[in-house]
Design a protein around this motif. Sequence first.
Motif, PDB file in Angstrom:
ATOM      1  N   GLY A   1      42.148  88.838  38.436  1.00  0.00           N
ATOM      2  CA  GLY A   1      40.752  89.093  38.094  1.00  0.00           C
ATOM      3  C   GLY A   1      40.663  89.875  36.799  1.00  0.00           C
ATOM      4  N   PRO A   2      39.460  89.957  36.252  1.00  0.00           N
ATOM      5  CA  PRO A   2      39.283  90.667  34.981  1.00  0.00           C
ATOM      6  C   PRO A   2      39.392  92.176  35.154  1.00  0.00           C
ATOM      7  N   ILE A   3      39.646  92.831  34.057  1.00  0.00           N
ATOM      8  CA  ILE A   3      39.750  94.292  34.043  1.00  0.00           C
ATOM      9  C   ILE A   3      38.386  94.908  33.756  1.00  0.00           C
TER      10      ILE A   3
ATOM     11  N   PHE B   1      49.005  85.540  30.035  1.00  0.00           N
ATOM     12  CA  PHE B   1      50.359  85.735  30.554  1.00  0.00           C
ATOM     13  C   PHE B   1      50.422  85.928  32.067  1.00  0.00           C
ATOM     14  N   ARG B   2      49.349  86.376  32.673  1.00  0.00           N
ATOM     15  CA  ARG B   2      49.312  86.484  34.143  1.00  0.00           C
ATOM     16  C   ARG B   2      48.671  85.245  34.747  1.00  0.00           C
ATOM     17  N   LYS B   3      47.381  85.084  34.459  1.00  0.00           N
ATOM     18  CA  LYS B   3      46.586  84.045  35.114  1.00  0.00           C
ATOM     19  C   LYS B   3      47.068  82.643  34.748  1.00  0.00           C
TER      20      LYS B   3
ATOM     21  N   MET C   1      41.854  92.835  24.093  1.00  0.00           N
ATOM     22  CA  MET C   1      43.211  92.302  24.037  1.00  0.00           C
ATOM     23  C   MET C   1      43.965  92.541  25.345  1.00  0.00           C
ATOM     24  N   ALA C   2      43.636  93.586  26.073  1.00  0.00           N
ATOM     25  CA  ALA C   2      44.205  93.762  27.415  1.00  0.00           C
ATOM     26  C   ALA C   2      43.761  92.603  28.303  1.00  0.00           C
ATOM     27  N   GLU C   3      42.491  92.244  28.211  1.00  0.00           N
ATOM     28  CA  GLU C   3      41.973  91.094  28.980  1.00  0.00           C
ATOM     29  C   GLU C   3      42.672  89.806  28.565  1.00  0.00           C
ATOM     30  N   VAL C   4      42.840  89.602  27.273  1.00  0.00           N
ATOM     31  CA  VAL C   4      43.460  88.379  26.762  1.00  0.00           C
ATOM     32  C   VAL C   4      44.923  88.292  27.208  1.00  0.00           C
ATOM     33  N   GLU C   5      45.647  89.396  27.114  1.00  0.00           N
ATOM     34  CA  GLU C   5      47.042  89.426  27.599  1.00  0.00           C
ATOM     35  C   GLU C   5      47.070  89.038  29.077  1.00  0.00           C
TER      36      GLU C   5
END
Length: 170
Positions: A78-80, A68-70, A60-64
Amino acid sequence: MTSQRTEPSVTAGERDMLEGWLDHHRETLAVKCQGLDDARLRLASVPPSELSLMGLVRHMAEVERIWFRKVLAGDDQGPIYFSAEDPDGEFHLTERDTWEEAYRVWQDEIAVARRNAGRAALDDIAKSAHGRKGEAPSLRWIYTHMIEEYARHNGHADLLRERIDGATGH
């Protein structure tokens, strides 16, 4: 971390309603993880699945970050956790992965999401297209998608938590 969830208003306007439901689902995932140590948060559901509560939070951190950023703000950091070599990296946990780090990263991404969304109207079109759809969505669509994404994964979290310690009804 809170053990209480904010109940969305039943009479709010559209934006407040969408934000209320999104926050409710964010809080629900945090509650599902509450009171567990790192080992239990890393515990995978049932082989061959690698799904775990900590993995869901990292996902969910990746999805957020993606929405909302990208997509919304056009800010591709970039991904976390995942990469081209490991597209499900957020679910591939090791003993070094901690709840403290996963929770902090997730909350940091939520804060950025709130800031970026706060700068846009519901009808505003995102600055970038999402690869799967090929078109840029409105903020309204992003909110709706995020509510769906959290709701689906909170169902997974229900089952994971029940398997870990029998807790239900959070």
